[in-house]
Structure formats: C-alpha cells, structure tokens
Enzyme design. Sequence first.
Site, PDB file in Angstrom:
ATOM      1  N   ASP A   1     -32.801  34.172   4.357  1.00  0.00           N
ATOM      2  CA  ASP A   1     -32.750  33.099   4.811  1.00  0.00           C
ATOM      3  C   ASP A   1     -31.905  32.613   4.662  1.00  0.00           C
ATOM      4  OD1 ASP A   1     -33.827  32.892   2.615  1.00  0.00           O
ATOM      5  OD2 ASP A   1     -34.878  30.915   2.998  1.00  0.00           O
TER       6      ASP A   1
ATOM      7  N   GLU B   1     -31.553  31.570   0.922  1.00  0.00           N
ATOM      8  CA  GLU B   1     -30.898  32.722   0.073  1.00  0.00           C
ATOM      9  C   GLU B   1     -32.107  33.783  -0.421  1.00  0.00           C
ATOM     10  OE1 GLU B   1     -27.471  30.335  -1.793  1.00  0.00           O
ATOM     11  OE2 GLU B   1     -26.629  31.945  -0.600  1.00  0.00           O
TER      12      GLU B   1
HETATM   13  C1  NOJ Z   1     -29.411  30.198  -5.398  1.00  0.00           C
HETATM   14  C2  NOJ Z   1     -29.989  29.936  -3.653  1.00  0.00           C
HETATM   15  O1  NOJ Z   1     -28.714  29.528  -2.870  1.00  0.00           O
HETATM   16  C3  NOJ Z   1     -30.465  28.671  -3.898  1.00  0.00           C
HETATM   17  O2  NOJ Z   1     -30.731  28.802  -2.578  1.00  0.00           O
HETATM   18  C4  NOJ Z   1     -31.994  29.581  -4.460  1.00  0.00           C
HETATM   19  O3  NOJ Z   1     -32.838  28.586  -3.953  1.00  0.00           O
HETATM   20  C5  NOJ Z   1     -32.044  29.706  -5.757  1.00  0.00           C
HETATM   21  N1  NOJ Z   1     -31.232  31.013  -6.338  1.00  0.00           N
HETATM   22  C6  NOJ Z   1     -33.434  30.127  -6.395  1.00  0.00           C
HETATM   23  O4  NOJ Z   1     -33.476  31.495  -5.744  1.00  0.00           O
HETATM   24  C1  NOJ Z   2     -28.230  26.504  -2.042  1.00  0.00           C
HETATM   25  C2  NOJ Z   2     -28.907  25.977  -0.651  1.00  0.00           C
HETATM   26  O1  NOJ Z   2     -30.279  26.940  -0.261  1.00  0.00           O
HETATM   27  C3  NOJ Z   2     -28.017  27.306   0.176  1.00  0.00           C
HETATM   28  O2  NOJ Z   2     -28.428  26.885   1.443  1.00  0.00           O
HETATM   29  C4  NOJ Z   2     -26.291  26.863  -0.054  1.00  0.00           C
HETATM   30  O3  NOJ Z   2     -25.567  27.270   1.018  1.00  0.00           O
HETATM   31  C5  NOJ Z   2     -26.226  27.147  -0.966  1.00  0.00           C
HETATM   32  N1  NOJ Z   2     -26.995  26.098  -2.039  1.00  0.00           N
HETATM   33  C6  NOJ Z   2     -24.588  26.083  -1.249  1.00  0.00           C
HETATM   34  O4  NOJ Z   2     -24.196  24.334  -0.626  1.00  0.00           O
END
Ligand code: NOJ
Ligand code: NOJ
Length: 501
Positions: A226, A229
């Site tokens: 999603d 991520e």
């Molecule tokens: C990094 C991701 O970008 C973020 O969206 C996610 O919540 C964390 N890892 C934890 O899995």
């Molecule tokens: C974490 C977020 O969950 C993700 O959607 C985003 O692409 C990255 N950070 C980078 O901003």
Amino acid sequence: MGSNFQLRAFSLSLPLLMSCMLASAAAGADGAKGTNGARDASTSPQINASLDQWLVGEERLAFAMLKTHQLENGAIIAAPSHQQPDYYYHWTRDAALVMTARLLELKSNSSQRGFKDQLLGIAAYLRFSQQTQNAANRSGGLDGLFNLGEPKFLVDGRGYPDGWGRPQSDGPALRALFLIKLKKLAEQSPALASGLAELGLATVIDQVLSKDLQYVQLRWQDSTYDLWEEVRGSHFYTRLVQQSALAAAATYFQAKGQFQAGLNYADGAAAIARSLERFWQPERGYLAATLDFAGGLDYKRLNLDTAVVLGALHTDLGHAAPFGPSDERILATAAHLKTAFANAFAINATGFDAAGNAIAPAIGRYPEDRYDGIGVSIGHPWFLTTLALGELHYRAAHHLTATGKLTLTPVNLGFFTSVSRSPSSLAAGQTLLAGSQAWRDLLVDLKAAGDAFLARVRYHAGADGALSEQFSRDNGYMHGAPDLTWSYAALLTAAAARANL
Ligand code: NOJ
Ligand code: NOJ
C-alpha cells in the site's frame, strides 16, 4: 512562538518544555540548511496573521520547498534528511504528487524566469523518470514492466538496493495522471506547448506516459504494497488512482481521435471500477482500505484509513464519477476518520487556538498506526493527512456548488451533521436545493470545517512555516522527517481547493 505555545505547554514540565523548544529550534535549523535557503524573509509566513494571510506566506514557502527539493538530475527527495529518518530518496509516489502540485504555480505564474524554471524542472523530472523506467531493479525486469513497481530510487536513479515493501503499484498511475494533466494544460497554453517542444519533451512525455499506462493495464490485479509501504494486498487507494489514470487516458485519447487506444483504456478502467465496489462495507459504514490481505502488517483491525480520502483527492474525478470528493461512501469514511482520531490523540482535546479560532482534530494515517517517523513505537498525526481532511471539505463544497443539489442519505448524513451548525435540522431523505437557506448555511459550514483543519496545521507548523511529516500526539511538537516534501504539496492542493470556492 505565538499560538503554538499554549497548547504545547499544557502537558509539559518546564525543563522538558525547554528541551523540546531547543530540539524544535534545532530541527528548524537543520531543515533550513538542507534546503539551501528556500526559507528567507520573503517566504516566511506571518504567524500572527489571519488564516488567509498565513496561507499567502505558507504557499510561497511551499512552492519554494518543492523546487529546492528537486535535484539537478530531476530526482525529487522525499525530505532532506539523511538519517533518522533517511528520506533522501526519490519515491515515485511522492514525486508525482509534488509535480502535480507544482503545476498549480505554472498556471498562475506570470514571471518569465519562474516559467523557465518550471519547464526545466518538468524536463529533468521526465528524464529521471524515463531513466528509472528503463532499468531493471529489485521489483523486476523490463519484461512485463515489473520494474515499474519499484517504490523508491537512489537519487542517482538506480533502484533501492535493499529490502523494502515492494512492489508498490500506485506510483506509475499517479505519474500518468500528472502527465495527462500536463498535456491538457499544454493544449490550453501555447507558451507551455512551445516551451515543452523546444526542450524536446513532447516525445518523452508520450513515452513515459505510455509505459505507465501499460503497466497499470497489465499489473493492476497483482498484489501490491500500500502507499504506506506496510501491507500487501488489494488497496482502495491504489486501485482508485489506477482506475482514474486509465479513465483519464481513455477520455484524452478518444478526444484526440485515437479510438482504439481510448477503448482499451476504457475497458481497463471499467474493470478496475467494478473491483472498487467490493471495498464498501455496509455493516461498518465506511470503505475498507485493504482487501485480499497477503502479508505485511496485520494489526489494522478497523481497516479504516485516510488513504481512502487521499484516493478521492488524487484523482480529479468528475462530479458524477464514483469515489470523488462528494461520493457518499467517501464522505462516510471521512466522518469515521474524524471521530476515530478525535478520540485517539491527547492534543485533540483542545478545540481552539490562542486566538479563539476553531481547530479540527489532528488526523493520522490510520488509528492503529505505530510508525513514529523514525521507527516503530506509536503513530502520530501527520500534516498531509490533516490537510487532506481540510481539502476534502472544500472539494465537497465545490462539487455541491457545481451539482446544485444535495440529497441526504443514511450513508452521507453523518458527514454533513458533523459539519453543520444545526445538525438536528438534517435528516436522511431530505434534498437541499441550491439557493435555499439550508443550502447556503451548509456551504458556509463546509468551508469553516475545512478551515479548522488548516488552522490545526498552522497551530503545529513551525513559526517559520516549516512542515515535517508528523507532529506529536501528546504535545504537538513536530516529529519525523523535517520538511517533508509531500507535506508542502498537500498544503498547496488544499489551499488551491479553498481558493476555488
Ligand atoms: C517506512 C515506511 O516508509 C513507513 O511508511 C512505514 O510505516 C515504516 N517503514 C514502518 O514499517
Ligand atoms: C512514508 C510514507 O508512508 C510513504 O507513503 C512515503 O512515500 C514515504 N514515507 C516517503 O515520504
């Protein structure tokens, strides 16, 4: 510190407060360093101003940030920080949203130099995108276009070499939506069209767009991570942006007389549209974020996620299209999100800023979130999701104005009573007509509700206008990546929706 001070002070002891103030000052300084001075006297929003005045400065800062966060080779960094967290990468999703927000400046920009800069920014982004499309990476090879599912790239254009939640298939759809928007704009603006042609970009746009659309056609049914991520499965957000990329392409190519291409994309869009209907959960009264769970985080018990609202905002659907910003299922989901977050965060106990302006609940990604911006502990509100709720209220008001009437249903009633100053006068089955007092009141209330989300954002933003990724659920201080590029893009699209009323 203006209005921020009171709220932040309420739950903190003085020594702790002092250390927080120092920490936040340090974060601000870092941000400014990392962005080569995007912030100066001319871009600092005024902290004691009205929301309108604050937005003027904040928008100027946001445009400057988007520009500064693009590197010379076209890569767009998610944020300038290299560690804790390391966001110094080009994410396909973030970059497409950033470029879309930058088009807002292109539309209103009159200075020659600004226009030229914009064109060069677009050119560099396109070339960088093409480079990433034409190399294999850990998401896969060129055959079958699996490589387009790669979520993030090193700033030199190579795929991320380590483990990550991949593939993520929303990025190419978002980029396609941006490119179609750009092509349409160029048709209305001879200066833009000739600028793109002079830089030799017309073909590049078509090549990048065609790969992105092919990827969506081929791969939309595949299980994917999603936008956060974290979860593998079928996601409402991803499917909706894919559906609308194909639908926009179908309309565009048909209007150009390319009927076969148009028909193919229309078929794809229709198939995805059918699959989207499954996400409605009548027993819960909101749209599910994810179906067909296939791995990743498994504690999103409610399956209630701001991603659903982001989907409605990132797609530019017509007033009659399903899942746009006035669709009853989108509005019902927004109402559930408002309630869930109002109760989730301590800072939401405060409903007014120091000047007495209403401030809406700060909004996070989803109620069970554990990502704190650096690691996994407990989740906080985010600027971009709080801004999304604001933008949704503005865009719902805009849709209503364009439609001229509103029928209240058991599904959308909760949303409209949540903004109305006389909720008990609203009932399912009623139709409000343009021009009536009830109608006019509701439009005013929707705008006020949107403003309350922007006032919440302003309350937690830096005194210099800085927006990080998150802000603390307990004391309102900024958290996570400083100067998150996407936060500024979200500010700009929300402000544009507000200006459109
Ligand atoms: C990094 C991701 O970008 C973020 O969206 C996610 O919540 C964390 N890892 C934890 O899995
Ligand atoms: C974490 C977020 O969950 C993700 O959607 C985003 O692409 C990255 N950070 C980078 O901003």
